[in-house]
Design an enzyme around this catalytic site. Structure first.
Site, PDB file in Angstrom:
ATOM      1  N   PHE A 125     -21.132  45.814  61.928  1.00  0.00           N
ATOM      2  CA  PHE A 125     -21.065  46.699  63.084  1.00  0.00           C
ATOM      3  C   PHE A 125     -22.461  46.776  63.707  1.00  0.00           C
ATOM      4  O   PHE A 125     -23.433  47.104  63.019  1.00  0.00           O
ATOM      5  CB  PHE A 125     -20.598  48.085  62.634  1.00  0.00           C
ATOM      6  CG  PHE A 125     -20.260  49.012  63.767  1.00  0.00           C
ATOM      7  CD1 PHE A 125     -19.103  48.829  64.512  1.00  0.00           C
ATOM      8  CD2 PHE A 125     -21.098  50.056  64.092  1.00  0.00           C
ATOM      9  CE1 PHE A 125     -18.789  49.688  65.552  1.00  0.00           C
ATOM     10  CE2 PHE A 125     -20.791  50.923  65.140  1.00  0.00           C
ATOM     11  CZ  PHE A 125     -19.630  50.736  65.863  1.00  0.00           C
ATOM     12  N   ASP A 199     -21.099  50.756  54.132  1.00  0.00           N
ATOM     13  CA  ASP A 199     -20.580  51.519  55.254  1.00  0.00           C
ATOM     14  C   ASP A 199     -19.055  51.561  55.106  1.00  0.00           C
ATOM     15  O   ASP A 199     -18.384  50.519  55.094  1.00  0.00           O
ATOM     16  CB  ASP A 199     -20.992  50.841  56.576  1.00  0.00           C
ATOM     17  CG  ASP A 199     -20.573  51.647  57.809  1.00  0.00           C
ATOM     18  OD1 ASP A 199     -19.593  52.406  57.723  1.00  0.00           O
ATOM     19  OD2 ASP A 199     -21.216  51.480  58.863  1.00  0.00           O
ATOM     20  N   TYR A 224     -14.404  60.425  62.342  1.00  0.00           N
ATOM     21  CA  TYR A 224     -13.436  60.512  63.449  1.00  0.00           C
ATOM     22  C   TYR A 224     -12.407  59.399  63.458  1.00  0.00           C
ATOM     23  O   TYR A 224     -11.555  59.358  64.320  1.00  0.00           O
ATOM     24  CB  TYR A 224     -14.167  60.574  64.802  1.00  0.00           C
ATOM     25  CG  TYR A 224     -15.153  59.460  65.097  1.00  0.00           C
ATOM     26  CD1 TYR A 224     -14.722  58.193  65.470  1.00  0.00           C
ATOM     27  CD2 TYR A 224     -16.525  59.681  64.999  1.00  0.00           C
ATOM     28  CE1 TYR A 224     -15.625  57.183  65.736  1.00  0.00           C
ATOM     29  CE2 TYR A 224     -17.443  58.676  65.261  1.00  0.00           C
ATOM     30  CZ  TYR A 224     -16.990  57.425  65.629  1.00  0.00           C
ATOM     31  OH  TYR A 224     -17.881  56.421  65.885  1.00  0.00           O
ATOM     32  N   LYS A 225     -12.479  58.479  62.501  1.00  0.00           N
ATOM     33  CA  LYS A 225     -11.480  57.400  62.461  1.00  0.00           C
ATOM     34  C   LYS A 225     -10.298  57.839  61.591  1.00  0.00           C
ATOM     35  O   LYS A 225      -9.581  58.742  61.961  1.00  0.00           O
ATOM     36  CB  LYS A 225     -12.156  56.116  61.978  1.00  0.00           C
ATOM     37  CG  LYS A 225     -13.142  55.602  63.033  1.00  0.00           C
ATOM     38  CD  LYS A 225     -13.986  54.441  62.569  1.00  0.00           C
ATOM     39  CE  LYS A 225     -14.907  54.004  63.698  1.00  0.00           C
ATOM     40  NZ  LYS A 225     -16.105  53.324  63.236  1.00  0.00           N
ATOM     41  N   ARG A 373      -6.849  44.785  68.824  1.00  0.00           N
ATOM     42  CA  ARG A 373      -6.992  45.379  67.495  1.00  0.00           C
ATOM     43  C   ARG A 373      -6.006  46.525  67.327  1.00  0.00           C
ATOM     44  O   ARG A 373      -5.921  47.404  68.176  1.00  0.00           O
ATOM     45  CB  ARG A 373      -8.430  45.880  67.327  1.00  0.00           C
ATOM     46  CG  ARG A 373      -8.771  46.261  65.913  1.00  0.00           C
ATOM     47  CD  ARG A 373     -10.229  46.674  65.779  1.00  0.00           C
ATOM     48  NE  ARG A 373     -10.472  47.976  66.377  1.00  0.00           N
ATOM     49  CZ  ARG A 373     -11.564  48.709  66.142  1.00  0.00           C
ATOM     50  NH1 ARG A 373     -12.514  48.248  65.343  1.00  0.00           N
ATOM     51  NH2 ARG A 373     -11.714  49.881  66.709  1.00  0.00           N
TER      52      ARG A 373
HETATM   53  C1  LIG Z   1     -17.326  53.520  63.869  1.00  0.00           C
HETATM   54  C2  LIG Z   1     -18.412  52.945  63.062  1.00  0.00           C
HETATM   55  C3  LIG Z   1     -19.666  53.540  63.006  1.00  0.00           C
HETATM   56  C4  LIG Z   1     -19.917  54.775  63.831  1.00  0.00           C
HETATM   57  O1  LIG Z   1     -21.236  55.132  63.912  1.00  0.00           O
HETATM   58  P1  LIG Z   1     -21.655  56.491  64.626  1.00  0.00           P
HETATM   59  O2  LIG Z   1     -23.119  56.453  64.560  1.00  0.00           O
HETATM   60  O3  LIG Z   1     -21.081  57.617  63.814  1.00  0.00           O
HETATM   61  O4  LIG Z   1     -21.111  56.472  66.003  1.00  0.00           O
HETATM   62  C5  LIG Z   1     -20.624  52.991  62.186  1.00  0.00           C
HETATM   63  N1  LIG Z   1     -20.357  51.884  61.443  1.00  0.00           N
HETATM   64  C6  LIG Z   1     -19.161  51.274  61.484  1.00  0.00           C
HETATM   65  C7  LIG Z   1     -18.892  50.081  60.638  1.00  0.00           C
HETATM   66  C8  LIG Z   1     -18.161  51.776  62.311  1.00  0.00           C
HETATM   67  O5  LIG Z   1     -16.984  51.172  62.363  1.00  0.00           O
END
Ligand SMILES: *Cc1c(COP(=O)(O)O)cnc(C)c1O
Length: 414
Positions: A125, A199, A224-225, A373
């Site tokens: 990410f 992560d 939030y996911k 997705r």
């Molecule tokens: C959604 C997501 C994030 C989100 O990061 P924020 O800083 O909380 O916005 C981080 N890492 C991964 C792999 C994600 O999918």
């Protein structure tokens, strides 16, 4: 598979009753719980109560009276069982990006090399990589040499054998849904004296995670996911107990101080996981997440995993072998156990297809450059909905409905 078979799946689904905890609009098939989990009735009521009664009436006394001050720890405790963590190791705070900054910095204080190497994956990410780069730049300005080394998934084990200082990986890949073998990679990294940060943004609430059993050092994850905490919900972090006594991180704000209300001019970290707090927690959004987590009570991560995979298999069975869907290429692993709670397909018209689906009530997302997705959140989706979503996708493709110009206009958020 016939319609009767699908109905049988729904009838036999032990999680079916959990659907009623969520406030999903009618005629909406929500295959996007992996991007923004839906509103739960519990969150709606809690936020209203926090605003009207706690903040509205009890004002500042709520920090004690309604235990606002303890919320980062109590929410952390509720997340713990979903990620295989014993008590005292998980804290709810900040965003994933900020938490990663804290943990990377903490891990780097224990670097073994003059030139520290953070090993990660090329298609991790992006925010995780940006944060690592920013930290490395900051260290460089202070005379500490470090680099971010990026490799493809296939070359990961070889790169681990070269003994970097830190291994930073995302458990479930946000594009393909591919799952790493946490047990194996963590053990391999430890064999080479490497600290490991996972992560869990696309894992928590959807797939079983065993942080303690895998002896993971550090982890971060998203609220939030799949945890349904609401837009911009605070994230969480995990620090294994064995690392908590000798931890140093640069965002040493007053909420992580041992005695914040003594207002001492020098920083003394709190004991335990709470030392990772920085500033005042956002009580409205943390309360929403706290309430949403009640929807997971009595459910095991194994049950979540099993259902999300079964949902995605039903979807695939409807698409595969269908001649109209030939241009839709599955980029997620075909073997269920190797992917998280999502399916991704590449298609040259992925964006307009995603927009046509959304207009038809099937909420999905598009990931640049060409991915469609779909998330299979196990708490609120039914097998019938997923089968219907697949039929709508087939219809949109076979009839070329996505070709209408209005489906090609890009919005700011995709
Ligand atoms: C959604 C997501 C994030 C989100 O990061 P924020 O800083 O909380 O916005 C981080 N890492 C991964 C792999 C994600 O999918």
């Amino acid at each position: 598979m016939t319609e009767e078979d699908i109905i049988k799946f729904d009838t036999a689904d032990p999680l079916a009753a959990h659907r009623r905890h969520f406030e999903l609009p009618a005629d909406t098939i929500y295959l996007n719980g992996n991007s923004l989990g839906p509103l739960s009735t519990a969150s709606k009521h809690r936020v209203r109560e926090v605003i009207e009664s706690q903040w509205g009436n009890d004002l500042i006394s709520s920090w004690n009276k309604h235990q606002w001050i303890d919320l980062p720890l109590t929410v952390g405790e509720k997340i713990s069982p979903l990620i295989g963590a014993a008590s005292g190791q998980v804290l709810c705070c900040d965003s994933v990006s900020v938490n990663l900054f804290k943990l990377l910095a903490a891990a780097l204080t224990n670097r073994k090399s003059e030139h520290a190497v953070i090993l990660s994956q090329q298609d991790n990410f992006p925010s995780d990589l940006y944060i690592a780069e920013g930290l490395i730049n900051l260290l460089r300005e202070n005379g500490i040499s470090a680099e971010l080394r990026l490799v493809d998934a296939e070359n990961l084990e070889e790169a681990i054998a070269q003994s970097p200082d830190i291994l930073l990986l995302t458990h479930v890949n946000f594009r393909t849904g591919e799952v790493h073998n946490m047990q194996r990679l963590t053990a391999l990294a430890h064999d080479h004296d490497i600290q490991v940060i996972w992560d869990l943004s696309h894992s928590a609430g959807a797939i079983e995670v065993a942080l303690d059993d895998c002896q993971v050092d550090y982890a971060v994850g998203c609220g939030y996911k799949f945890l349904n905490g609401g837009p911009g919900a605070p994230a969480f972090l995990y620090v294994a107990s064995r690392h908590q006594a000798n931890l140093e991180h640069p965002l040493q704000g007053w909420m992580g101080h041992r005695q914040p209300f003594e207002f001492k001019s020098n920083y003394v970290p709190d004991e335990g996981i709470n030392q990772l707090q920085a500033g005042t927690p956002g009580i409205l959004s943390m309360s929403a997440l706290d309430a949403a987590l009640s929807c997971f009570e009595g459910i095991t991560a194994d049950q979540l995993r099993e259902k999300s995979l079964a949902l995605s298999e039903i979807f695939l069975s409807r698409i595969e072998g269908d001649s109209t869907c030939k241009a839709l290429i599955l980029v997620s692993p075909r073997e269920a156990r190797l992917r998280g709670a999502q399916l991704s397909f590449s298609h040259s018209d992925a964006y307009p297809i995603s927009q046509a689906l959304i207009e038809a009530g099937v909420i999905v997302d598009f990931r640049a450059p060409n991915l469609l997705r779909l998330g299979f959140s196990p708490l609120f989706l039914s097998f019938s909905e997923v089968a219907k979503g697949a039929s709508i996708l087939k219809h949109i493709i076979s009839e070329g409905l996505f070709r209408n110009e209005r489906f090609s206009i890009r919005a700011k958020v995709t």
